[in-house]
Design an enzyme around this catalytic site. Structure first.
Site, PDB file in Angstrom:
ATOM      1  N   HIS A   1     -62.602 -80.630 -88.348  1.00 42.85           N
ATOM      2  CA  HIS A   1     -61.639 -81.723 -88.250  1.00 42.85           C
ATOM      3  C   HIS A   1     -61.813 -82.673 -89.427  1.00 42.85           C
ATOM      4  O   HIS A   1     -62.795 -83.425 -89.502  1.00 42.85           O
ATOM      5  CB  HIS A   1     -61.868 -82.454 -86.924  1.00 42.85           C
TER       6      HIS A   1
ATOM      7  N   HIS B   1     -55.715 -88.706 -93.514  1.00 45.06           N
ATOM      8  CA  HIS B   1     -55.282 -88.805 -92.118  1.00 45.06           C
ATOM      9  C   HIS B   1     -54.318 -89.960 -91.891  1.00 45.06           C
ATOM     10  O   HIS B   1     -53.265 -89.795 -91.265  1.00 45.06           O
ATOM     11  CB  HIS B   1     -56.489 -88.972 -91.188  1.00 45.06           C
TER      12      HIS B   1
END
Length: 738
Positions: free
Chosen positions: A53, A95
């Site tokens: 991730h 992100h």
């Protein structure tokens, strides 16, 4: 319990085999495969994916080449890139839609708040430090090399991973906020073509935006697409219908980790959708989701997931049970052949561990182990930790030993049953509420599974193979609350009908050996109880309480047999044993743990499953087991045995009943009923009048459990019925008789 009885129990255990004609059938076959072949709680891929991730973002600054490098060193299968688009149309791996959190944009460009990516050119973003923030936020993980890390373009990120990963690491890319960046999908496909990865079989694209995914589907029809979900996105939706719909364009789903429960897994896997939950970081959570059959997991800690996937590990928690003042039984399950080691200590830090024991987990028992631990001290809290000897992953638990024989110590137990029936499957709230009370032990009063009901573990019931039965137990162990309770306190488990099939009679049911085998594999049961499959035994809490656990299934005549002096539920030896236990007990409270009720008619007309024949329903019903219970009732009355409580579940409502069996105006014994924990909810009816019952409380249509406390100093026993959230619905204190 008096010492003289212990020797008697040992003798009894040697003689019951002949009373159990099916016991000889229970020997396991060789070469068993533990997958039951129908469970939806197993991966639909050959390899579960380790998805880094934002890189190995627990160890380095997210979305930097340093974090990607670490993830590859930790054997990640996929590298995830979140995509944003710059003012001049470049895709970058980042992100957030803003630069503030993970760069020094605020310092370098103080007048450009709120520092949105779309307002900066690539050249401006390339001047930013994307690593120093991590050193400041996580000083224990800080490294000099993180200072000056840059925000990579998507092209740079792809080339770096393909080169450093030798082409073995897959690419997993998310179109973040595509509505903010018109043309993002076209830019993405162009870069994938340019970097020669569009046809890579290990390429996956993901988004929360269905519109974005459908657009990508038209441009790259052969690329796997993952529909991401938050809880709000699924609120009020039928997941079966939702996943059937999205299967038109998606190859899988990426849910927030709390959404992953058996129903979710069934809906996804029935539609051949991969399940990749996010973001799963603790090893407990990683293991728990693997037990649900996920196909991959997004994690900041790819090394922890890789460790679980590459070595055997404890897969469904641990448990302790059948605790005495000097012994306990420990239970755990591995996900494959392994040696499981337990460390036991009265010191929670394990600096002074007292016992280490190892047992081999094999396919014959679905990789479960039951390990006796002896030589313990009375009235002592013990801590244990379990791990396979090849894995670093450890599961911790605790239990309290019973007080020494002649002591009078207060006691709190919780009890309940009926889990996994009639469509009610994990998660359950009740076990969390039980755990919050810090009980001395948990009495699981039967129907610990519903082997004959449809669930994601057995979509085509009833359970017929031992693999089916094992799958049912594993399914209930996916409940975090149940695992928590089992790891927090000792458990005494008894079976009822749904551990095999509805209303079964042991000797006459062909599935009994299979159901019993699975029951013994999945609960921490002592040798005294499992010997010759007798299951009944007495456990003492000093002189405060003697708990007599019955086996109401293994010895019974068929329910359809006409009741009479020769009809039995317990079998002659168990009946005599119970009477002797009641007579010889000098404990303040005699607690009889029965899996069926006394005066609530159960089963069907002409095939009553409990003791009552249902006089108030049909006075001509010839079945039931009232003649046998009359022997127990008369014995209690005639011998003037005080403070007897029968505790059960089974009927799916809560009730407290007092009995005046000889109609002399005095209470002779009580019955305490709770449930269900997770099964159909039923309202109370009229009691069978045979033994003089009087209902003190009755309530249905709610999930509930019971609490039973004994306070010997004040000569009181208290019963509570609590709902699944722990709220008390009923409480009553009984004054104990001398």
């Amino acid at each position: 319990m008096k010492k003289s009885l212990i020797a008697g129990l040992a003798c009894l255990s040697l003689t019951v085999t002949s009373a159990v004609p099916w016991a000889v059938l229970a020997a396991p076959k060789k070469g068993i495969v533990t997958d039951n072949g129908q469970s939806t709680l197993r991966p639909i891929t050959s390899d579960v994916a380790v998805i880094a991730h934002r890189g190995a973002s627990a160890y380095g600054p997210e979305h930097t080449l340093a974090a990607y490098k670490q993830a590859m060193q930790m054997k990640a299968d996929y590298m995830e890139f979140d995509l944003q688009m710059t003012k001049d149309g470049h895709l970058i791996a980042l992100h957030d839609e803003t630069l503030e959190r993970t760069t020094n944009a605020k310092e370098l460009y103080p007048d450009r708040a709120p520092w949105q990516v779309k307002d900066f050119t690539l050249d401006e973003i390339k001047r930013l430090d994307a690593g120093s923030w991590f050193n400041a936020a996580f000083p224990n993980m800080a490294k000099k090399e993180y200072v000056g890390q840059r925000v990579p373009t998507l092209e740079e990120a792809i080339k770096f991973v393909k080169q450093k990963g030798n082409g073995k690491v897959g690419l997993y890319m998310e179109t973040k906020a595509p509505n903010v960046y018109p043309g993002m999908e076209e830019k993405l496909i162009d870069i994938l073509k340019k970097t020669n990865v569009l046809k890579d079989k290990h390429l996956i694209l993901e988004s929360f935006s269905e519109e974005s995914l459908r657009k990508l589907k038209t441009m790259a029809p052969n690329v796997k697409l993952i529909q991401l979900y938050t809880a709000d996105m699924l609120k009020g939706k039928d997941v079966y219908q939702e996943f059937k719909r999205i299967a038109e364009y998606a190859a899988g789903v990426g849910p927030s980790k709390e959404l992953v429960v058996p129903t979710f897994m069934e809906a996804a896997h029935q539609n051949q959708l991969l399940v990749h939950p996010w973001t799963v970081n603790s090893q407990d959570d990683l293991a728990a989701l693997l037990s649900l059959g996920v196909d991959g997991e997004f994690t900041n800690n790819p090394d922890l997931l890789a460790d679980l996937l590459n070595k055997p590990y404890i897969s469904h928690g641990a448990a302790s049970g059948d605790v005495t003042d000097s012994s306990a039984v420990l239970w755990a399950r591995a996900n494959g052949p392994a040696n499981i080691q337990f460390e036991v200590s009265s010191d929670p830090s394990f600096k002074h561990r007292s016992i280490v024991t190892t047992s081999h987990a094999d396919a014959k028992h679905d990789f479960t182990v039951n390990v006796p631990v002896n030589g313990l001290k009375p009235d002592t809290t013990y801590y244990y930790r379990a791990h396979t000897v090849s894995s670093k992953y450890t599961v911790n638990g605790s239990f309290k030993t019973a007080p020494e024989q002649n002591s009078l110590k207060p006691m709190t137990m919780v009890w309940g049953g009926d889990t996994g029936g009639q469509g009610e499957i994990p998660p359950y709230n009740t076990f969390q509420a039980m755990s919050a009370l810090n009980p001395d032990f948990f009495l699981f009063s039967g129907d610990t599974i519903y082997a004959d009901n449809k669930t994601p573990a057995v979509p085509n019931p009833p359970s017929e193979t031992v693999q089916d039965f094992w799958s049912k137990y594993k399914e209930n162990r996916t409940d975090a609350g149940l695992r928590s309770l089992l790891q927090k306190t000792a458990t005494f488990s008894i079976w009822d009908d749904h551990e095999v099939t509805n209303d079964f009679s042991g000797p006459s049911e062909s599935l009994t050996p299979t159901g019993l085998r699975a029951f013994k594999d999945y609960w921490p049961i002592s040798g005294e109880r499992s010997s010759a499959d007798k299951l009944y035994h007495t456990y003492s809490w000093g002189n405060t309480l003697d708990m007599m656990i019955l086996n109401n299934r293994g010895y019974r005549d068929p329910n359809t047999k006409t009741d009479g002096p020769d009809k039995t539920m317990l079998g002659e030896e168990q009946l005599k044993w119970l009477q002797q236990q009641l007579l010889d007990s000098d404990a303040k409270v005699k607690l009889v743990a029965t899996s069926v009720p006394i005066s609530v008619p159960t089963g069907k007309a002409n095939a009553r499953d409990g003791w009552a024949n249902g006089d108030q329903v049909d006075p001509n019903d010839p079945t039931g087991y009232e003649n046998e219970f009359k022997k127990i009732s008369n014995f209690i009355v005639e011998k003037e045995i005080k403070n007897v409580f029968f505790v059960t579940t089974d009927v799916h409502f809560a009730q407290v009943i007092k009995y005046d069996a000889n109609q002399d105006g005095k209470t002779d014994y009580h019955e305490l009923i709770s449930g269900p924990i997770g099964a159909v909810k039923i309202n109370p009816g009229t009691l069978d009048p045979t033994f003089g019952p009087e209902s003190m409380y009755a309530e249905g249509d709610f999930f509930n459990f019971g609490v039973f406390q004994v306070d010997p100093a004040n000569k009181q026993a208290t019963v509570e019925i609590r709902d699944e959230n722990g709220k008390i619905h009923y409480s009553h204190a009984f004054q104990l008789e001398e």
